[in-house]
Design a protein around this motif. Structure first.
Motif, mmCIF file in Angstrom:
data_model
loop_
_atom_site.group_PDB
_atom_site.id
_atom_site.type_symbol
_atom_site.label_atom_id
_atom_site.label_comp_id
_atom_site.label_asym_id
_atom_site.label_seq_id
_atom_site.Cartn_x
_atom_site.Cartn_y
_atom_site.Cartn_z
ATOM 1 N N TYR A 221 0.830 -1.199 0.000
ATOM 2 C CA TYR A 221 0.000 0.000 0.000
ATOM 3 C C TYR A 221 0.868 1.254 0.000
ATOM 4 N N GLY A 222 0.375 2.279 -0.669
ATOM 5 C CA GLY A 222 1.107 3.521 -0.833
ATOM 6 C C GLY A 222 0.607 4.633 0.053
ATOM 7 N N SER A 223 0.172 4.310 1.275
ATOM 8 C CA SER A 223 -0.333 5.325 2.192
ATOM 9 C C SER A 223 -0.157 4.855 3.625
ATOM 10 N N ARG A 224 0.064 5.805 4.543
ATOM 11 C CA ARG A 224 0.159 5.460 5.961
ATOM 12 C C ARG A 224 -1.185 5.034 6.535
ATOM 13 N N SER A 225 -2.278 5.469 5.919
ATOM 14 C CA SER A 225 -3.628 5.020 6.278
ATOM 15 C C SER A 225 -4.214 4.353 5.034
ATOM 16 N N PRO A 226 -3.840 3.091 4.787
ATOM 17 C CA PRO A 226 -4.132 2.471 3.492
ATOM 18 C C PRO A 226 -5.618 2.287 3.220
ATOM 19 N N GLY A 273 4.147 -2.140 -10.863
ATOM 20 C CA GLY A 273 3.414 -2.633 -12.014
ATOM 21 C C GLY A 273 2.604 -1.508 -12.597
ATOM 22 N N GLU A 274 1.430 -1.842 -13.093
ATOM 23 C CA GLU A 274 0.600 -0.802 -13.667
ATOM 24 C C GLU A 274 0.110 0.192 -12.636
ATOM 25 N N GLU A 275 0.210 -0.184 -11.322
ATOM 26 C CA GLU A 275 -0.195 0.735 -10.266
ATOM 27 C C GLU A 275 0.984 1.569 -9.767
ATOM 28 N N GLY A 276 2.095 1.611 -10.516
ATOM 29 C CA GLY A 276 3.284 2.307 -10.061
ATOM 30 C C GLY A 276 3.072 3.769 -9.771
ATOM 31 N N GLU A 277 2.049 4.386 -10.365
ATOM 32 C CA GLU A 277 1.820 5.808 -10.119
ATOM 33 C C GLU A 277 1.439 6.075 -8.662
ATOM 34 N N VAL A 278 0.933 5.072 -7.939
ATOM 35 C CA VAL A 278 0.595 5.268 -6.524
ATOM 36 C C VAL A 278 1.854 5.616 -5.742
ATOM 37 N N TYR A 284 5.692 6.503 -0.786
ATOM 38 C CA TYR A 284 5.522 5.700 0.431
ATOM 39 C C TYR A 284 5.019 4.319 0.041
ATOM 40 N N LEU A 285 5.605 3.282 0.670
ATOM 41 C CA LEU A 285 5.183 1.902 0.401
ATOM 42 C C LEU A 285 5.283 1.114 1.701
#
Length: 342
Positions: A221-226, A273-278, A284-285
């Motif tokens: 997930y790309g957020s601290r609050s996914p 992948g295709e979600e790399g823009e996140v 953040y990962l």
């Protein structure tokens, strides 16, 4: 939980988590002395204890610096090492370091208990009871497991086609091997749109029992609050044998027999992948993995999914039965208008 037991210098990190049962006990020893690693030891004694010779552990020859007392109480031991973080690009592979913005465990440690819940996200979490993590990916845990959260923060992706890779190694004594298992389910209630769970199992030769495991869902997930829309694709490559220079923690416990009597297996987990823009947007990962003894927890179909399936399958069947009954009644009425011929 004990932090640096028997050592007052906070320049090193060693966390000992012990779960005590009526006839046995489990030990988790986390450390960031060298590459981040965790030692897992199961004993058949509720009074078994961790012993650390600190001067030897921090020396160039740490073999024998960590042991469980009494030694004959140990029934299974293994280690997991997070050896490298890589950035894979079209023009090659780059090894990342903490200076690139990587946070390793050891800086923030929490214990989850019914009376003292851990904030979310956390980095290392130990559990006293079974349950489910409150944050995505909502891993199901038991009292025999601990959870690690791997975090990448502020690292520049260096290109649209780049992939972050976490390299892991496992250490198993003779007679035990690792196997990667993938399970798919239509039930994604707790982790929306994620239908795959991966488990790295430790199994004895010629036996179907499982001694230990690593388990994770196929997402980061790309957020601290996914949230669901913060998902980042996660893939596991093939498990293979490897030859690594392992950190002091592992050498200290397994000793000089590490290279001859133990098997070292490596696995790469790739993010992107295709979600790399996140990741490119938030820099953040976070990726969560459960470690424990015995069989990994298995999700059963939740009441919500069972209800939805019952409605989805039961409604057409009920309509078909009702339609058949109405058709039979209509045919009987039509023929009943005529008197029988004598």
């Amino acid at each position: 939980m004990q932090y640096n037991p028997g050592w007052s210098n906070s320049s090193v990190n060693l966390l000992h988590v012990q779960a005590v049962g009526p006839r046995d006990s489990l030990h988790y020893v986390w450390s960031s002395i060298g590459a981040p690693a965790v030692l897992l030891v199961a004993t058949q004694s509720p009074s078994s204890a961790l012993r650390v010779n600190w001067s030897q552990l921090l020396s160039p020859s740490p073999a024998g610096a960590i042991w469980i007392d009494p030694p004959d109480s140990v029934v299974y031991s293994t280690a997991v090492v997070f050896t490298k973080v890589l950035l894979a690009r079209a023009d090659g592979v780059q090894t990342l370091t903490p200076g690139d913005g990587i946070q390793t465990f050891g800086h923030t440690l929490y214990c989850t208990a019914p009376q003292r819940p851990a904030p979310c996200p956390s980095q290392v979490t130990a559990y006293e009871t079974g349950g489910r993590a409150g944050c995505l990916p909502s891993l199901l845990h038991t009292a025999d497991s601990s959870q690690l959260e791997f975090i990448l923060a502020g690292v520049a992706p260096r290109g649209n086609s780049s992939r972050f890779v976490l390299e892991m190694a496992t250490v198993e004594e003779a007679g035990v091997e690792r196997r990667l298992r993938s399970q798919r389910s239509i039930d994604d209630e707790y982790t929306p749109t994620i239908f795959e769970v991966l488990s790295l199992l430790a199994e004895p030769h010629n036996s179907s029992s499982t001694l230990g495991f690593l388990q994770w869902k196929a997402t980061a997930y790309g957020s601290r609050s996914p949230r669901r829309e913060d998902g980042i694709q996660c893939r596991a490559q093939e498990l293979h044998e490897a030859n690594f220079t392992l950190p002091s923690l592992v050498q200290a416990y397994f000793g000089h027999g590490l290279g001859s009597s133990c098997t070292i297996s490596a696995l790469n987990v790739t993010f992107g992948g295709e979600e790399g823009e996140v990741y490119r947007e938030k820099r953040y990962l976070s990726w969560s993995v459960l470690l424990g003894f015995g069989e990994p927890p298995r999700d059963t179909f939740s009441p919500l999914v069972i209800s939805i399936a019952a409605v989805a399958l039961g409604t057409p069947l009920a309509m078909l039965l009702l339609g058949s009954c109405l058709l039979l009644l209509a045919r009987r009425r039509r023929y009943s208008e005529y008197e029988p011929i004598n």
